[in-house]
Motif scaffolding. Structure first.
Motif, PDB file in Angstrom:
ATOM      1  N   LEU A  58       7.492  39.905  -8.247  1.00 39.38           N
ATOM      2  CA  LEU A  58       8.596  40.400  -9.060  1.00 39.38           C
ATOM      3  C   LEU A  58       8.870  39.955 -10.351  1.00 39.38           C
ATOM      4  N   ALA A  59       8.628  38.506 -10.311  1.00 41.85           N
ATOM      5  CA  ALA A  59       9.030  37.715 -11.829  1.00 41.85           C
ATOM      6  C   ALA A  59       7.746  38.245 -12.878  1.00 41.85           C
ATOM      7  N   ALA A  60       6.533  38.453 -12.203  1.00 45.58           N
ATOM      8  CA  ALA A  60       5.236  38.475 -13.063  1.00 45.58           C
ATOM      9  C   ALA A  60       5.393  40.036 -13.629  1.00 45.58           C
ATOM     10  N   ILE A  61       5.767  40.868 -12.761  1.00 47.28           N
ATOM     11  CA  ILE A  61       5.727  42.110 -13.310  1.00 47.28           C
ATOM     12  C   ILE A  61       6.656  42.231 -14.631  1.00 47.28           C
ATOM     13  N   MET A  62       7.639  41.595 -14.457  1.00 53.14           N
ATOM     14  CA  MET A  62       8.814  41.767 -15.838  1.00 53.14           C
ATOM     15  C   MET A  62       8.039  41.153 -17.107  1.00 53.14           C
ATOM     16  N   GLY A  63       7.297  39.952 -16.648  1.00 51.82           N
ATOM     17  CA  GLY A  63       6.681  39.545 -17.794  1.00 51.82           C
ATOM     18  C   GLY A  63       5.477  40.200 -18.402  1.00 51.82           C
ATOM     19  N   THR A  64       4.588  40.901 -17.367  1.00 54.34           N
ATOM     20  CA  THR A  64       3.466  41.595 -17.766  1.00 54.34           C
ATOM     21  C   THR A  64       3.844  42.956 -18.349  1.00 54.34           C
ATOM     22  N   SER A  65       5.149  43.573 -17.893  1.00 62.41           N
ATOM     23  CA  SER A  65       5.424  44.887 -18.685  1.00 62.41           C
ATOM     24  C   SER A  65       5.629  44.629 -20.238  1.00 62.41           C
ATOM     25  N   VAL A  66       6.212  43.579 -20.621  1.00 60.35           N
ATOM     26  CA  VAL A  66       6.862  43.140 -21.838  1.00 60.35           C
ATOM     27  C   VAL A  66       5.382  43.011 -22.655  1.00 60.35           C
ATOM     28  N   SER A  67       4.568  42.090 -22.307  1.00 58.91           N
ATOM     29  CA  SER A  67       3.184  41.500 -22.708  1.00 58.91           C
ATOM     30  C   SER A  67       2.230  42.727 -22.873  1.00 58.91           C
ATOM     31  N   ALA A  68       2.537  43.702 -22.183  1.00 63.86           N
ATOM     32  CA  ALA A  68       1.243  44.859 -22.043  1.00 63.86           C
ATOM     33  C   ALA A  68       1.914  45.871 -23.223  1.00 63.86           C
ATOM     34  N   ALA A  69       3.075  45.978 -23.137  1.00 63.95           N
ATOM     35  CA  ALA A  69       3.856  46.829 -24.542  1.00 63.95           C
ATOM     36  C   ALA A  69       3.302  46.058 -25.592  1.00 63.95           C
ATOM     37  N   THR A  70       3.708  44.812 -25.979  1.00 64.09           N
ATOM     38  CA  THR A  70       3.305  44.191 -27.147  1.00 64.09           C
ATOM     39  C   THR A  70       1.886  44.493 -27.418  1.00 64.09           C
ATOM     40  N   TYR A  71       0.784  44.089 -26.384  1.00 69.49           N
ATOM     41  CA  TYR A  71      -0.504  44.300 -26.749  1.00 69.49           C
ATOM     42  C   TYR A  71      -0.844  45.590 -27.121  1.00 69.49           C
ATOM     43  N   TYR A  72      -0.234  46.566 -26.622  1.00 68.75           N
ATOM     44  CA  TYR A  72      -0.745  48.138 -26.820  1.00 68.75           C
ATOM     45  C   TYR A  72      -0.097  48.414 -28.222  1.00 68.75           C
ATOM     46  N   ARG A  73       0.979  47.976 -28.613  1.00 66.39           N
ATOM     47  CA  ARG A  73       1.530  48.114 -30.015  1.00 66.39           C
ATOM     48  C   ARG A  73       0.671  47.538 -30.988  1.00 66.39           C
ATOM     49  N   ARG A  74       0.189  46.238 -30.853  1.00 62.32           N
ATOM     50  CA  ARG A  74      -0.458  45.633 -31.884  1.00 62.32           C
ATOM     51  C   ARG A  74      -2.060  45.572 -31.935  1.00 62.32           C
ATOM     52  N   VAL A  75      -2.550  45.899 -30.477  1.00 68.74           N
ATOM     53  CA  VAL A  75      -3.958  45.695 -30.364  1.00 68.74           C
ATOM     54  C   VAL A  75      -4.554  47.002 -30.182  1.00 68.74           C
TER      55      VAL A  75
END
Length: 261
Positions: A58-75
């Motif tokens: 549960l905690a990890a999916i909150m973090g991966t959702s934000v980091s995935a979105a950040t990577y998607y926008r920038r990479v």
């Protein structure tokens, strides 16, 4: 203080929050945040190994959702790779989670330790690994390889969990041929799917400690956002260095636990 039905003192709350933030940063940069976050959750009084594993998801999916979105926008990761890998990873994670309640906690650490030693040896033996993207296959061959990686690592994530992001990065680099930075971007999308697949089993099973998981998840989210931005700014060379440091540190820590367990 009562959190999610558990009576926690102030220091325990501080420990899990700090652990969640550090795990989010590490996971966003190179994967393996679960190897920080899960042991911290296992220290919480009254939590069973299955509850710790489920709450970690549960905690990890909150973090991966934000980091995935950040990577998607920038990479701008290749969704033709991330898509099939994420789809099979979700299925594999659900199946692995269904088996998790039948695996004794004492079996977790030795298995992870052996795999991590192999990962570190392979990475150090190839100093130019992950510096540039040179895809091994094209067309359907690439997609089938990505789907196979997703299924196997997804099953591992549902069953055990820690190190999944690290293994995804390594597979994208060594098997598919990506550089470390785009590999981390793809890994975050796939890791979100594996966390979701595991939660699809753990939530109906009743293993998630929601109050604690949401608290750690907010810290993980903040760490994930910062970690993704750091990785994008520093590039593949930085990600590789963090990868080696994280894996080496975790090998030492798990080796100590196994020898003195």
């Amino acid at each position: 203080m009562s959190v999610g039905g558990l009576d926690l003192d102030t220091w325990t709350i501080v420990l899990v929050v700090v652990g969640g933030f550090v795990a989010g940063w590490v996971d966003a940069v190179v994967g393996g945040g679960g190897l920080v976050q899960l042991p911290v959750l296992l220290l919480v009084p009254g939590m069973s190994p299955v509850q710790a594993l489920a709450t970690n998801k549960l905690a990890a999916i909150m973090g991966t959702s934000v980091s995935a979105a950040t990577y998607y926008r920038r990479v701008g990761p290749d969704l033709r790779t991330a898509g099939p890998m994420a789809a099979t990873a979700l299925v594999g994670a659900f199946g692995g989670a269904a088996l998790a309640s039948h695996i004794p906690a004492s079996a977790f650490k030795p298995v992870i330790l052996v795999v991590l030693v192999g990962v570190l040896a392979y990475t150090l033996a190839r100093p130019r690994l992950g510096t540039h993207t040179e895809l091994r296959w094209s067309g359907n061959g690439h997609h089938w390889a990505a789907a196979g990686i997703g299924l196997v690592i997804g099953a591992y994530d549902g069953l055990l969990g820690p190190g999944t992001g690290t293994f995804l990065v390594l597979a994208c680099v060594s098997v598919l041929g990506y550089a470390f930075l785009p590999a981390s971007a793809i890994a975050k999308i796939v890791n979100f799917a594996t966390n979701l697949g595991a939660l699809l089993f753990f939530v109906p099973y009743g293993a998630v400690v929601w109050g604690l998981g949401l608290m750690v998840g907010v810290a993980n989210l903040c760490g994930g956002y910062l970690g993704a931005r750091t990785a994008v700014a520093k590039g593949s060379a930085f990600v590789r260095v963090v990868f080696v440091v994280v894996v080496g540190t975790l090998i030492c820590k798990l080796g100590w636990d196994v020898l003195h367990g």
